[in-house]
Design a protein around this motif. Structure first.
Motif, PDB file in Angstrom:
ATOM      1  N   ARG A  72       0.860  -1.190   0.000  1.00  0.00           N
ATOM      2  CA  ARG A  72       0.000   0.000   0.000  1.00  0.00           C
ATOM      3  C   ARG A  72       0.889   1.231   0.000  1.00  0.00           C
ATOM      4  NH1 ARG A  72      -4.353   1.243   4.855  1.00  0.00           N
ATOM      5  NH2 ARG A  72      -5.818   2.515   3.621  1.00  0.00           N
ATOM      6  N   ALA A  73       0.845   1.991  -1.082  1.00  0.00           N
ATOM      7  CA  ALA A  73       1.671   3.195  -1.224  1.00  0.00           C
ATOM      8  C   ALA A  73       3.140   2.899  -0.948  1.00  0.00           C
ATOM      9  CB  ALA A  73       1.164   4.301  -0.311  1.00  0.00           C
ATOM     10  N   GLY A  74       3.612   1.771  -1.477  1.00  0.00           N
ATOM     11  CA  GLY A  74       5.020   1.412  -1.353  1.00  0.00           C
ATOM     12  C   GLY A  74       5.421   0.778  -0.051  1.00  0.00           C
ATOM     13  N   VAL A  75       4.451   0.465   0.815  1.00  0.00           N
ATOM     14  CA  VAL A  75       4.744  -0.134   2.120  1.00  0.00           C
ATOM     15  C   VAL A  75       4.063  -1.499   2.204  1.00  0.00           C
ATOM     16  CG1 VAL A  75       4.556   0.135   4.628  1.00  0.00           C
ATOM     17  CG2 VAL A  75       4.887   2.150   3.172  1.00  0.00           C
ATOM     18  N   PRO A  76       4.781  -2.558   2.605  1.00  0.00           N
ATOM     19  CA  PRO A  76       4.159  -3.882   2.730  1.00  0.00           C
ATOM     20  C   PRO A  76       3.265  -3.940   3.965  1.00  0.00           C
ATOM     21  CG  PRO A  76       6.418  -3.980   3.519  1.00  0.00           C
ATOM     22  CD  PRO A  76       6.215  -2.588   2.982  1.00  0.00           C
ATOM     23  N   ARG A  77       1.995  -4.340   3.779  1.00  0.00           N
ATOM     24  CA  ARG A  77       1.045  -4.269   4.887  1.00  0.00           C
ATOM     25  C   ARG A  77       0.421  -5.605   5.278  1.00  0.00           C
ATOM     26  NH1 ARG A  77       2.361  -0.048   7.832  1.00  0.00           N
ATOM     27  NH2 ARG A  77       2.142   1.944   6.754  1.00  0.00           N
ATOM     28  N   VAL A  78       0.120  -6.470   4.325  1.00  0.00           N
ATOM     29  CA  VAL A  78      -0.582  -7.721   4.623  1.00  0.00           C
ATOM     30  C   VAL A  78       0.195  -8.879   4.010  1.00  0.00           C
ATOM     31  CG1 VAL A  78      -2.742  -9.009   4.407  1.00  0.00           C
ATOM     32  CG2 VAL A  78      -2.797  -6.501   4.581  1.00  0.00           C
ATOM     33  N   LEU A  79       0.505  -9.882   4.834  1.00  0.00           N
ATOM     34  CA  LEU A  79       1.170 -11.099   4.378  1.00  0.00           C
ATOM     35  C   LEU A  79       0.177 -12.246   4.445  1.00  0.00           C
ATOM     36  CD1 LEU A  79       3.831 -12.608   3.590  1.00  0.00           C
ATOM     37  CD2 LEU A  79       4.175 -12.991   6.038  1.00  0.00           C
ATOM     38  N   VAL A  80       0.012 -12.953   3.319  1.00  0.00           N
ATOM     39  CA  VAL A  80      -0.892 -14.096   3.257  1.00  0.00           C
ATOM     40  C   VAL A  80      -0.072 -15.349   3.004  1.00  0.00           C
ATOM     41  CG1 VAL A  80      -2.898 -15.113   2.115  1.00  0.00           C
ATOM     42  CG2 VAL A  80      -2.717 -12.622   2.333  1.00  0.00           C
ATOM     43  N   ASP A  81      -0.024 -16.241   3.976  1.00  0.00           N
ATOM     44  CA  ASP A  81       0.721 -17.495   3.912  1.00  0.00           C
ATOM     45  C   ASP A  81       2.236 -17.260   3.845  1.00  0.00           C
ATOM     46  OD1 ASP A  81      -1.460 -19.156   4.238  1.00  0.00           O
ATOM     47  OD2 ASP A  81      -1.729 -19.551   2.109  1.00  0.00           O
ATOM     48  N   SER A  82       2.974 -18.308   4.144  1.00  0.00           N
ATOM     49  CA  SER A  82       4.441 -18.196   4.204  1.00  0.00           C
ATOM     50  C   SER A  82       5.061 -19.567   4.001  1.00  0.00           C
ATOM     51  CB  SER A  82       4.867 -17.607   5.557  1.00  0.00           C
ATOM     52  OG  SER A  82       4.339 -18.383   6.627  1.00  0.00           O
ATOM     53  N   GLY A  83       4.849 -20.138   2.828  1.00  0.00           N
ATOM     54  CA  GLY A  83       5.403 -21.448   2.518  1.00  0.00           C
ATOM     55  C   GLY A  83       6.905 -21.413   2.337  1.00  0.00           C
ATOM     56  N   GLY A  84       7.500 -22.574   2.140  1.00  0.00           N
ATOM     57  CA  GLY A  84       8.947 -22.673   1.975  1.00  0.00           C
ATOM     58  C   GLY A  84       9.455 -21.788   0.850  1.00  0.00           C
ATOM     59  N   GLY A  85      10.489 -21.017   1.122  1.00  0.00           N
ATOM     60  CA  GLY A  85      11.033 -20.077   0.148  1.00  0.00           C
ATOM     61  C   GLY A  85      10.475 -18.681   0.272  1.00  0.00           C
ATOM     62  N   ALA A  86       9.386 -18.518   1.022  1.00  0.00           N
ATOM     63  CA  ALA A  86       8.753 -17.209   1.145  1.00  0.00           C
ATOM     64  C   ALA A  86       9.651 -16.202   1.849  1.00  0.00           C
ATOM     65  CB  ALA A  86       7.424 -17.327   1.886  1.00  0.00           C
ATOM     66  N   ALA A  87      10.418 -16.667   2.841  1.00  0.00           N
ATOM     67  CA  ALA A  87      11.285 -15.739   3.569  1.00  0.00           C
ATOM     68  C   ALA A  87      12.345 -15.146   2.643  1.00  0.00           C
ATOM     69  CB  ALA A  87      11.931 -16.443   4.756  1.00  0.00           C
ATOM     70  N   LEU A  88      12.920 -15.988   1.786  1.00  0.00           N
ATOM     71  CA  LEU A  88      13.900 -15.480   0.825  1.00  0.00           C
ATOM     72  C   LEU A  88      13.253 -14.479  -0.124  1.00  0.00           C
ATOM     73  CD1 LEU A  88      16.642 -15.518  -0.627  1.00  0.00           C
ATOM     74  CD2 LEU A  88      15.816 -17.501  -1.915  1.00  0.00           C
ATOM     75  N   ARG A  89      12.094 -14.822  -0.673  1.00  0.00           N
ATOM     76  CA  ARG A  89      11.406 -13.914  -1.579  1.00  0.00           C
ATOM     77  C   ARG A  89      10.995 -12.620  -0.864  1.00  0.00           C
ATOM     78  NH1 ARG A  89      13.553 -16.344  -5.551  1.00  0.00           N
ATOM     79  NH2 ARG A  89      12.403 -18.049  -6.560  1.00  0.00           N
ATOM     80  N   PHE A  90      10.598 -12.733   0.389  1.00  0.00           N
ATOM     81  CA  PHE A  90      10.238 -11.558   1.188  1.00  0.00           C
ATOM     82  C   PHE A  90      11.424 -10.596   1.248  1.00  0.00           C
ATOM     83  CE2 PHE A  90       9.580  -9.170   5.093  1.00  0.00           C
ATOM     84  CZ  PHE A  90       8.218  -8.949   5.147  1.00  0.00           C
ATOM     85  N   GLY A  91      12.604 -11.131   1.534  1.00  0.00           N
ATOM     86  CA  GLY A  91      13.799 -10.289   1.566  1.00  0.00           C
ATOM     87  C   GLY A  91      14.129  -9.706   0.211  1.00  0.00           C
TER      88      GLY A  91
END
Length: 325
Positions: A72-91
Motif C-alpha cells: 500500500r503506497a510502497g509499504v508492505p502491509r498484509v502477508l498471506v501465507d508463508s510457505g517454503g522459500g517465502a522468507a527469501l522472496r520476502f527479503g
C-alpha cells in the motif's frame, strides 16, 4: 484488447522475456496486468499484490511455495501465507516485517506455513514494538488450531523454537507480541475479522480435504483482493467472498479432468472459471502452480474461458499486479 507481457521484473534478478520465451525463473506470460518496475516492492503508489511464492509443495517446480504480500503506497502491509522459500522472496522484495500490519494463514499445510518462523526470527533485527496480529483456521483431529500451532512453535515452556518465546510474552520489552487468533465463521458466513487503519479483512471457510481452511478478502483504498487458498471450490463460499473483487487469486494446482484425491483437494480450471464468473471478479490470477499444471496454461485458460471472460494471468515468484478500482 489485452496484450501479452513482453518484459518481466524481479528485484535483484535481471530477468527478461524475449517475446513470449522466458529465461531462468520465467516471466509468467499473462494478460491485462503488467509487473511493476521499481527498485524494490511494487512501486510507490496505490495498492499492489506481490506473489512471493507461486508454487506448491514440490521443489522441482523451482518456485517458492505459497505466499503473497499486499503493498500500500510502497509499504508492505498484509502477508498471506508463508510457505517454503517465502522468507527469501520476502527479503528479495525489499519488504520488512516491521511494516506488516497483519498475517493471514489459509491453512496449516507445510507449503503455506514452513517459513513463518524464519520471518518472525528475521523481525528480531528490526525495530518493531506494536502487536502483530495473525489469523488462521481452527483445528480438528488432524490439525492444531492456529493459536495452538503458534504455541507449538514459540511457547517459552515447550515450543519447538522456545528461545523465541518472548514473541508470545505480552510483558516482554525486547520484542513485540505475535497475537494469534482462530478464525471460526459459521458454515456459509463471510465474517469480518479485522478493521484497522483503513484495511478490512473478511474470511470464510472452504473445503481442503481434512485440513481446516480459510479464504480471505482484503479491502483497502477502494479496492478488494480475494484469496481462495487451497480448496475444492464446492461449498459456494468463494462466490460470496470474492463478489466484485478487483483481483481474485485462485490456486491452479490440478488440471482439467482431475479426479480422486487431487480433485478432492483442489479446483480444476473450469471450477475456477465458474466461480470467477459468478463472483464477477475484475481480474483473475492463477497461482500455486504445480508440475501437473505448468506447461498447460493454454488448456487451463481455455477451460476458464468457457465461463469467465475477464483477464486471466499466471503468477510467477516476485511478480507484482497493480490493483485498480
Amino acid at each position: 484488447m489485452a496484450t501479452a507481457h513482453t518484459h518481466c521484473w524481479f528485484p535483484r534478478l535481471a530477468q527478461k522475456c524475449i517475446g513470449q520465451a522466458t529465461i531462468a525463473l520465467g516471466c509468467g506470460i499473462g494478460l491485462a496486468a503488467s509487473p511493476t518496475s521499481a527498485n524494490v516492492g511494487c512501486g510507490p503508489k496505490g495498492v499492489a499484490l506481490q506473489v512471493l511464492g507461486s508454487g506448491g509443495p514440490e521443489l522441482q517446480d523451482k518456485r517458492a511455495s505459497t505466499s503473497y504480500l499486499i503493498w500500500r503506497a510502497g509499504v508492505p502491509r498484509v502477508l498471506v501465507d508463508s510457505g517454503g522459500g517465502a522468507a527469501l522472496r520476502f527479503g528479495q522484495s525489499g519488504a520488512t516485517m516491521s511494516n506488516i500490519d497483519v498475517i493471514l494463514l489459509t491453512h496449516l499445510h507445510v507449503d503455506h506455513t514452513a517459513d513463518l518462523a524464519a520471518l518472525v526470527k528475521s523481525s528480531f533485527f528490526e525495530d518493531r514494538h506494536r502487536k502483530l496480529p495473525l489469523y488462521g483456521p481452527d483445528g480438528n483431529q488432524f490439525f492444531p488450531s492456529t493459536t495452538r500451532f503458534i504455541q507449538t512453535l514459540f511457547a517459552s515452556s515447550d515450543g519447538a523454537y522456545r528461545y523465541l518465546g518472548n514473541f508470545l510474552n505480552p510483558d516482554a520489552t525486547d520484542s513485540y507480541l505475535l497475537d494469534a487468533h482462530n478464525v471460526v465463521p459459521a458454515a456459509h458466513e463471510v465474517q469480518q475479522i479485522y478493521d484497522s487503519q483503513g484495511t478490512r479483512i473478511f474470511a470464510t471457510t472452504v473445503v481442503h480435504g481434512s485440513a481446516p481452511a480459510i479464504a480471505y478478502r482484503v479491502e483497502l483504498d477502494n479496492v478488494s483482493i480475494a484469496f481462495s487458498g487451497d480448496t475444492d471450490g464446492n461449498n459456494g463460499n468463494l462466490e460470496r467472498l470474492a463478489q466484485n473483487a478487483n483481483l481474485f487469486i485462485a490456486h491452479n494446482a490440478v488440471p482439467e479432468g482431475a479426479s480422486g484425491v487431487e480433485r478432492s483437494l483442489h479446483m480444476p480450471p473450469s471450477v475456477i472459471g465458474t466461480i470467477a464468473a459468478a463472483a464477477a471478479v475484475k481480474q483473475l490470477v492463477l497461482s500455486h502452480r504445480m508440475l501437473r499444471t505448468l506447461g498447460h496454461e493454454t488448456e487451463s485458460r481455455a477451460a476458464i474461458r468457457k465461463f469467465y471472460a475477464g483477464p486471466v494471468m499466471f503468477a510467477d515468484d516476485l511478480q507484482c499486479f497493480q490493483v485498480s478500482p
